[in-house]
Every structure is written in C-alpha cells, then in structure tokens.
Design a protein around this motif. Structure first.
Motif, short mmCIF file in Angstrom:
data_model
loop_
_atom_site.label_atom_id
_atom_site.label_comp_id
_atom_site.label_asym_id
_atom_site.label_seq_id
_atom_site.Cartn_x
_atom_site.Cartn_y
_atom_site.Cartn_z
N SER A 188 -0.80 2.29 11.24
CA SER A 188 -0.57 2.76 9.87
C SER A 188 0.92 2.62 9.55
O SER A 188 1.72 2.30 10.42
CB SER A 188 -1.00 4.23 9.73
N GLN A 190 3.93 4.61 6.93
CA GLN A 190 4.26 5.64 5.96
C GLN A 190 5.39 5.17 5.05
O GLN A 190 6.32 4.49 5.49
CB GLN A 190 4.67 6.93 6.68
N ASP A 191 5.30 5.55 3.79
CA ASP A 191 6.28 5.10 2.80
C ASP A 191 7.70 5.52 3.17
O ASP A 191 8.66 4.81 2.86
CB ASP A 191 5.91 5.66 1.42
N GLU A 219 -5.08 -0.44 3.84
CA GLU A 219 -4.48 0.77 3.28
C GLU A 219 -4.62 0.80 1.76
O GLU A 219 -4.84 -0.22 1.11
CB GLU A 219 -3.00 0.85 3.67
N LYS A 220 -4.48 2.02 1.21
CA LYS A 220 -4.57 2.20 -0.24
C LYS A 220 -3.26 2.67 -0.86
O LYS A 220 -3.08 2.58 -2.06
CB LYS A 220 -5.68 3.21 -0.55
N SER A 221 -2.37 3.18 -0.03
CA SER A 221 -1.12 3.76 -0.55
C SER A 221 -0.14 2.70 -1.02
O SER A 221 0.70 2.96 -1.89
CB SER A 221 -0.46 4.63 0.51
N ALA A 223 2.16 1.41 0.91
CA ALA A 223 3.40 1.54 1.67
C ALA A 223 3.68 0.30 2.51
O ALA A 223 4.81 -0.19 2.58
CB ALA A 223 3.35 2.78 2.55
N SER A 254 9.96 1.85 -7.29
CA SER A 254 10.16 2.49 -5.99
C SER A 254 11.65 2.67 -5.73
O SER A 254 12.44 1.75 -5.97
CB SER A 254 9.53 1.65 -4.88
#
Length: 270
Positions: A188, A190-191, A219-221, A223, A254
C-alpha cells in the motif's frame, strides 16, 4: 430435632472409629530442613497445618480490615496515592513544556501504572515520545536505533513512518530513505509519504515506480498515482518536469505537487 440427633450420633461413631484407628497406627511425619529435624505424628501434623492455615487467614482478614475498614487509614492511603499520581502527572507535564524528552521517557512506565493510565493514553504517550526522540536525534545511527526499538504497531503508523523518513532525509541518510520508501510500497501507499517524494528523488526510483504501479492498480485514494507523478516529474529536467506537475495539479490539486514544484524552482534559482 431428630435430624440433629442422627448427625451427633454419626459424628460420635465416626470419632470413636477414627480414634481406634489412630491408636493402632498414628502415622509418622519427618521434616528435615537446613540441619533442623522435626518428628511428629501424622495427626499432629494435620492439626498443626490446619491451625496454621486458620491463623494465616485470620491475619489476612485483620490486615484487610485495618487497610480498608478502620476509619481514616484506608482513606489516607487512597489520598496519598492520588497525591502521588497528581505529582507524577504535573512533573510529566512540566517535562513536556520544557521539552525534556529524556526525563519524560523515564516516567513513562510509572504513568502507565497510575490512575491516569488507559490504553489510548499509553499509546499516545508512547508515540509522542517516539516522535520527539526521532526529532532530537543527531545521527542516522542514533535515529535507526530509536526506530528499531519501537513497537511494530507504532512503526505501522503513517505519521511516525513519515517522521522517521523525513528525519533520515534531514540527516543526509538518503540511502536509508530509499530503502524505507521501497519497503513502504510493498502492499500500500499513504499520501503522507508523498511529502518525502516531493523533495527527494530515490536512487532506486525504477524499483519504487514498479511497486507503486502495482499498488495504484488496486487503490482508490490516488496516493500511489500521485507518487508516480512525482517520480516521473523528478526524473525530467527543465520545463518538462514543471509542466507535468502543473498539469497534474490542474487535474487534482495537491500540496505535494506545489511543494515539488517549489523545490524545483528553488534549485533552478540557486
């Protein structure tokens, strides 16, 4: 009435039978400890053991009564414990205000045993101390030692991992930064980790890009996709990299893109 009569009669019969048995063979017990020797009959040993048990139980109840029942004593002990807990919390708060991380770390175990303790507070305190210790570290070896001793659950916290990577970067341990970033992209992304990529281009960018591509597929975020954009922009020289960041920001604003663009502009100016 008849019931008690039968009980008494049965008891007398049992007593006579037991006395008759003991008179023929009272048994024998020998205790020898550290040069001392004690010989007695089995009956006497059983009676003495029972008496000792009754005495110990009586003393235990007496102590419990003194501590909890006698007026004033129990309340005094409780008040004293509360005062000690309050002093501990106040001194710990002073350590926080003064930035005395070492002293606070020494009190962490006592705080967890106090009335202040709860699972959530213990976790917050542990993570707060870890973050402060990492920020105060002056050498990569010292920082890595602090991180290696951290609990696995704390290492899994994104904020602490970013704190660790950022401090590594600040101390100039870029090779360690590259390793940790690659490990972070195993399953995974993370942003918050993109704040590091905004200012740093890993030497293992191709490997990291490959892993991020796999993560981005599921992933869906977004990031990991943003991380890919940062890596590609950092790999491009001149206006091409700037344009890629600007176009990406137009599609999805962003702070990491703005930060990366600012770093590139500063590098050009210098």
């Amino acid at each position: 009435m008849k019931r008690w009569l039968w009980v008494i009669t049965a008891g007398l019969i049992a007593g006579v039978a037991l006395a008759s048995f003991i008179s023929r063979d009272p048994g024998y017990v020998l205790l020898q400890v550290a040069g001392y020797r004690l010989e007695t009959s089995l009956v006497a040993f059983i009676v003495a053991t029972a008496a000792l048990f009754i005495f110990a139980r009586f003393v235990g109840r007496l102590v419990a009564g003194i501590l909890g029942v006698v007026p004033g004593v129990g309340r005094w002990l409780g008040k004293r414990k509360e005062e000690q807990n309050l002093e501990l919390i106040q001194s710990s708060f002073d350590d926080v205000l003064n930035g005395n991380v070492t002293a606070l770390a020494g009190k962490a175990a006592k705080l967890e045993k106090s009335s202040w303790h709860s699972e959530s507070r213990a976790k917050q305190l542990r993570q707060w101390l870890l973050a402060r210790q990492m920020r105060s570290s002056q050498k990569p070896a010292q920082l890595n030692k602090i991180w290696s001793k951290a609990a696995a659950s704390d290492k899994a916290e994104v904020a602490l991992r970013v704190e660790y990577i950022t401090r590594l970067y600040q101390l100039g341990a870029t090779s360690d930064v590259d390793v940790v970033l690659l490990e972070s992209a195993k399953s995974s992304w993370q942003d918050a980790l993109n704040s590091v990529l905004a200012v740093h281009q890993p030497k293992n960018a191709e490997q990291l890009l490959e892993r991020l591509t796999q993560v981005a597929a599921s992933e869906k975020s977004g990031a990991a996709s943003l991380a890919i954009t940062l890596l590609k922009a950092n790999a491009l020289a001149g206006e091409a990299g700037d344009d890629l960041l600007i176009e990406a920001h137009k599609k999805q604003a962003s702070e990491h893109l703005i930060k990366a663009l600012g770093v590139r502009r500063l590098q050009k100016a210098s």
